[in-house]
Structure formats: structure tokens, C-alpha cells
Design a protein around this motif. Structure first.
Motif, mmCIF file in Angstrom:
data_model
loop_
_atom_site.group_PDB
_atom_site.id
_atom_site.type_symbol
_atom_site.label_atom_id
_atom_site.label_comp_id
_atom_site.label_asym_id
_atom_site.label_seq_id
_atom_site.Cartn_x
_atom_site.Cartn_y
_atom_site.Cartn_z
ATOM 1 N N UNK A 162 7.662 10.940 3.922
ATOM 2 C CA UNK A 162 7.946 10.579 2.525
ATOM 3 C C UNK A 162 6.632 10.183 1.893
ATOM 4 N N UNK A 163 6.200 10.757 0.742
ATOM 5 C CA UNK A 163 4.841 10.434 0.345
ATOM 6 C C UNK A 163 4.964 9.274 -0.826
ATOM 7 N N UNK A 164 4.020 8.314 -0.673
ATOM 8 C CA UNK A 164 3.940 7.377 -1.406
ATOM 9 C C UNK A 164 2.935 7.073 -2.275
ATOM 10 N N UNK A 165 2.884 6.792 -3.554
ATOM 11 C CA UNK A 165 1.640 6.347 -4.418
ATOM 12 C C UNK A 165 1.679 4.770 -4.485
ATOM 13 N N UNK A 166 0.702 4.424 -3.785
ATOM 14 C CA UNK A 166 0.653 2.777 -3.701
ATOM 15 C C UNK A 166 -0.485 2.295 -4.654
ATOM 16 N N UNK A 167 -0.114 1.060 -5.368
ATOM 17 C CA UNK A 167 -1.285 0.408 -5.946
ATOM 18 C C UNK A 167 -1.809 -0.822 -4.932
ATOM 19 N N UNK B 12 1.790 -2.283 -3.485
ATOM 20 C CA UNK B 12 3.053 -2.125 -4.406
ATOM 21 C C UNK B 12 3.383 -0.724 -4.336
ATOM 22 N N UNK B 13 4.382 -0.135 -3.941
ATOM 23 C CA UNK B 13 4.883 1.267 -4.116
ATOM 24 C C UNK B 13 4.991 1.696 -5.653
ATOM 25 N N UNK B 14 4.351 2.686 -6.250
ATOM 26 C CA UNK B 14 4.341 3.076 -7.457
ATOM 27 C C UNK B 14 5.572 4.308 -7.580
ATOM 28 N N UNK B 15 5.594 4.984 -6.742
ATOM 29 C CA UNK B 15 6.489 6.202 -6.568
ATOM 30 C C UNK B 15 6.627 6.647 -5.275
ATOM 31 N N UNK B 16 7.692 7.348 -4.809
ATOM 32 C CA UNK B 16 7.875 7.831 -3.603
ATOM 33 C C UNK B 16 8.459 9.105 -3.795
ATOM 34 N N UNK B 17 8.012 10.246 -3.020
ATOM 35 C CA UNK B 17 8.418 11.620 -3.165
ATOM 36 C C UNK B 17 8.989 11.981 -1.709
ATOM 37 N N UNK B 18 10.047 12.612 -1.599
ATOM 38 C CA UNK B 18 10.774 13.113 -0.339
ATOM 39 C C UNK B 18 10.437 14.634 -0.017
ATOM 40 N N UNK B 19 9.550 14.589 1.009
ATOM 41 C CA UNK B 19 9.012 15.867 1.615
ATOM 42 C C UNK B 19 9.851 16.669 2.785
ATOM 43 N N UNK B 20 10.854 16.147 3.179
ATOM 44 C CA UNK B 20 11.704 16.578 4.276
ATOM 45 C C UNK B 20 11.277 15.868 5.500
ATOM 46 N N UNK B 21 10.275 16.253 5.931
ATOM 47 C CA UNK B 21 9.612 15.598 7.137
ATOM 48 C C UNK B 21 9.023 14.186 7.248
ATOM 49 N N UNK C 210 12.657 8.030 7.996
ATOM 50 C CA UNK C 210 13.739 7.216 8.448
ATOM 51 C C UNK C 210 13.558 5.756 8.027
ATOM 52 N N UNK C 211 12.256 5.225 7.423
ATOM 53 C CA UNK C 211 12.229 4.084 6.747
ATOM 54 C C UNK C 211 11.800 4.297 5.319
ATOM 55 N N UNK C 212 12.517 4.072 4.368
ATOM 56 C CA UNK C 212 12.081 4.501 3.193
ATOM 57 C C UNK C 212 11.950 3.400 2.188
ATOM 58 N N UNK C 213 10.928 3.413 1.248
ATOM 59 C CA UNK C 213 10.642 2.175 0.250
ATOM 60 C C UNK C 213 10.888 2.924 -1.146
ATOM 61 N N UNK C 214 11.249 2.062 -1.795
ATOM 62 C CA UNK C 214 11.230 2.405 -3.383
ATOM 63 C C UNK C 214 10.257 1.776 -4.135
ATOM 64 N N UNK C 215 10.027 2.269 -5.456
ATOM 65 C CA UNK C 215 9.004 1.871 -6.204
ATOM 66 C C UNK C 215 9.463 0.221 -6.494
ATOM 67 N N UNK C 216 8.200 -0.402 -6.478
ATOM 68 C CA UNK C 216 8.286 -1.863 -6.678
ATOM 69 C C UNK C 216 8.477 -2.795 -5.592
ATOM 70 N N UNK D 292 -2.758 7.466 -2.010
ATOM 71 C CA UNK D 292 -1.455 8.172 -1.570
ATOM 72 C C UNK D 292 -1.372 8.032 0.174
ATOM 73 N N UNK D 293 -0.182 7.746 0.614
ATOM 74 C CA UNK D 293 -0.042 7.629 2.052
ATOM 75 C C UNK D 293 1.460 8.345 2.125
ATOM 76 N N UNK D 294 1.492 8.563 3.606
ATOM 77 C CA UNK D 294 2.654 9.180 4.043
ATOM 78 C C UNK D 294 3.339 8.334 5.183
ATOM 79 N N UNK D 295 4.548 8.396 4.865
ATOM 80 C CA UNK D 295 5.351 7.549 5.681
ATOM 81 C C UNK D 295 6.531 8.244 6.481
#
Length: 362
Positions: free
Chosen positions: A321-326, A310-319, A339-345, A333-336
Motif C-alpha cells: 500500500x502506497x501512502x502519501x504522508x504529511x 499524518x496519512x493524506x491518502x492511501x493507494x492499494x497496489x496489490x503487494x 496486511x496493516x492498512x491505514x486510512x486518510x487522517x 511517499x512511503x510504502x507499507x
């Protein structure tokens, strides 16, 4: 196999009751770039200083090209100026009252090389390091990257048997650090100089070195090529120090079709290769974030080799997106891709490549 250019055997340095360097063994091949990598206080700079002759050897030996530089058993040590070793410091130590050319000529002058020969050899190394056009300029007027090149040129001008680099890029900004990595690599290829450098920057070590020794508390945890250390860490310290790790706790189970790790109430499982572990052991499944395939989670239960998160938070890094996942009972912490963005929850499915995953006993 060629004899090592530099060999450390049982090398030890103590400060009171603390072993800053604790019996390490290392070999550097001729022309190799070798990195000592580790956190502050791990003993890497002390090791470098012992090789340079700036620190006493309490036990063990240092030999270079068949010559004994220091022997802790006998207490004998060759003077630093007799070792034909060059050193580039973190601060560059470029003399501001001299021109670039005078800075580079100075080591030759101290060795009694004649004026004409000094200028010829300095001109050659200045061209190799890309400084020929600024030879007559005051060293104080140069940028940080240019001063680093002057320090390299000054160290290489008298053809040392070994070049030591102490955190050589730490004072440069990110772009210049990348440029200087390529520059040092190029100089190594063109000149064939054996190089030993210390750093706490894993990107610097992995991108620059032919071989890396990861140090921790005065000891060498693992030695190998950069890809070997990153993809097949031998200890938990090496695994966690190099890059990011996705770690999920589970239970190892030996089934009819092999060994799998199961992850509690999610009913997910991943096939693994495991030796020395028994059925029912609590283990940690570890993999690198970039080895995970990320996609929206379907409604069905997880497929084999698939985790749910489950996505807890997402941070846009330019090239990216860094996700904190449960994941299960922990976070990662993973990087995606951007062009394919996910939101918290959002619920995600993470496909694990069993060939790139490792299992560790808890």
C-alpha cells in the motif's frame, strides 16, 4: 589491479556551445558490466556513440586494452569496424527477411569467415542464448524477447572486446525486462564479455551493473557499486534520482550527547552524523522509505529518532500500500505492507534508523 578494458580520459563532445559530454573519466574492468545512468539529454548515449566510433571526440581519449581508439587532441580515430566492438540498439535491428541463424551468422560472413565455421560458431552462441530450437525460423516471427536475444547473439558471435547496449530493454514489457536482465547477467558470467550499457531506468542499472556512473548535464556525478550509490549518494542529484527519498527539514543542534536534528513544533529529533555543519543550521534529513519503521502513533510525545506523520491518502497496489504522508511542513511517499492498512487522517509514528539517514545543508 588489472589494467582497464576501456578507459575514458577527459572525454568531451560539443554541439555548438553545448557540451553534451563534458570531460568525463571512466574505467571499465575486464568482464565488468558497467552502466551509464541518467535522464534524457545527460550525455550517456553520446558517450556510447563515441566509444563505438559513431560520434566525433572533441577532446580527451578513448583507449581499449592498451589501444587508442580516439584522441581528441590529435583528431585521430580508429574506424568503427576496426575496433572489435559490438553494439545492440534499442530497436534490435533484426533483419526480418533472414532466419534466426542467418541473422547471427551475418557478422561472421562480413568478416570473411568460412561457411562451416560460421555455422559452428552461430550454433554455439544460439545454444548459449537459448535460441537453438528456433535457428531456422524467420526472425520476423519471433516475440520481442526472442528478437532481443537474436540481437545479443549476433553481437556476441564474433567475440567482441566490448559489448555496447543502448537502452536494450526499453521496448520490452515489465516481465520480459526482468527475464532479460537475468539473461544478460548469465551471458556475462558465461562469456566474460565486458559490457557498457546506457539506461534511464534505475532498476535496470542497479540490478544489472557491477558499477554505475550517474550522469547529469554531460558530467559524471558519482561512480560506484549500486549499493554505494543508493545508500551513500554523494550529491543531491544522485540522492533524488535513485529511488524515493523521505526528506524532512529541521534545525541541526549540537547537544551534550551528540548531533541531532529537531523538527519544529512536533518536538521530534533524530541523532545524526554530520561534518561541516554548524549549530543552528537549517538542514534536510533524508532517508529511504523502506528504512522507516511505520506504526500507529502513541499519545506520548515522539521518542528519540521518531517522526510523526499524518496519512493524506492511501493507494492499494496489490503487494503493498502506497501512502502519501504529511511530515512536518512537507509530504513524502512511503510504502507499507498490505496486511496493516491505514486510512486518510490516521496519525503514524515513523522510526528512523540514524545509521541509514543522511543530512544535507539547505
Amino acid at each position: 589491479m588489472a589494467a582497464p578494458q576501456l578507459a575514458l580520459r577527459g572525454l568531451t563532445r560539443r554541439f555548438g556551445d553545448v557540451a553534451a559530454v563534458d570531460g568525463i573519466d571512466l574505467d571499465l574492468a575486464p568482464g565488468q558490466i558497467f552502466a551509464l545512468l541518467g535522464p534524457s539529454g545527460c550525455g550517456k548515449s553520446t558517450t556510447l556513440r563515441m566509444v563505438a566510433g559513431l560520434e566525433r571526440v572533441d577532446a580527451g581519449t578513448i583507449t581499449m586494452a592498451g589501444r587508442t581508439l580516439a584522441d581528441g587532441g590529435t583528431g585521430k580515430a580508429m574506424r568503427p569496424e576496426k575496433r572489435n566492438i559490438a553494439m545492440v540498439f534499442q530497436s534490435y535491428a533484426v533483419w526480418p527477411h533472414m532466419t534466426v541463424g542467418q541473422n547471427v551468422e551475418f557478422p561472421l560472413k562480413m568478416r570473411g569467415v568460412g561457411k562451416a565455421e560460421r555455422r559452428r560458431r552461430a550454433a554455439e552462441i544460439l545454444e548459449v542464448t537459448g535460441l537453438g530450437a528456433v535457428a531456422g525460423r524467420s526472425a520476423a516471427m519471433l516475440s520481442g524477447g526472442q528478437q532481443q536475444r537474436v540481437a545479443l547473439a549476433r553481437a556476441l558471435v564474433y567475440t567482441p572486446d566490448l559489448l555496447l547496449l543502448d537502452e536494450p530493454l526499453s521496448n520490452l514489457d515489465a516481465k520480459l525486462r526482468t527475464q532479460m536482465r537475468h539473461e544478460i547477467r548469465r551471458l556475462n558470467r558465461e562469456l566474460g564479455t565486458t559490457m557498457l550499457f546506457v539506461t534511464h531506468d534505475q532498476d535496470e542499472a542497479l540490478s544489472l551493473a557491477d558499477r554505475v556512473a550517474v550522469m547529469n548535464h554531460g558530467r559524471v556525478e558519482q561512480v560506484g557499486a549500486p549499493d554505494e550509490l543508493y545508500e551513500r549518494p554523494a550529491t543531491p542529484f544522485v540522492r533524488d534520482f535513485l529511488g524515493r527519498v523521505v526528506m524532512v527539514e529541521g534545525t541541526l543542534t549540537r547537544t551534550a550527547d551528540g548531533v541531532r536534528v529537531f523538527f519544529g513544533e512536533t518536538h521530534a529529533d533524530v541523532a545524526v552524523a554530520a561534518t561541516g555543519l554548524a549549530d543552528g543550521d537549517r538542514v534536510a534529513l533524508c532517508c529511504r522509505p523502506e528504512d522507516l519503521d511505520i506504526r500507529p502513533a502513541p499519545d506520548a510525545r515522539p521518542a528519540p529518532n521518531e517522526l510523526r506523520a499524518t496519512v493524506e491518502s492511501a493507494a492499494y497496489l496489490g503487494d503493498s500500500i502506497e501512502y502519501v504522508l504529511r511530515i512536518a511542513d512537507g509530504t513524502a511517499v512511503v510504502t507499507g505492507g498490505r496486511h496493516q492498512r491505514y486510512e486518510a487522517g490516521d496519525r503514524l509514528a515513523l522510526t528512523v534508523d540514524p545509521q541509514r539517514a543522511t543530512v544535507w545543508s539547505l
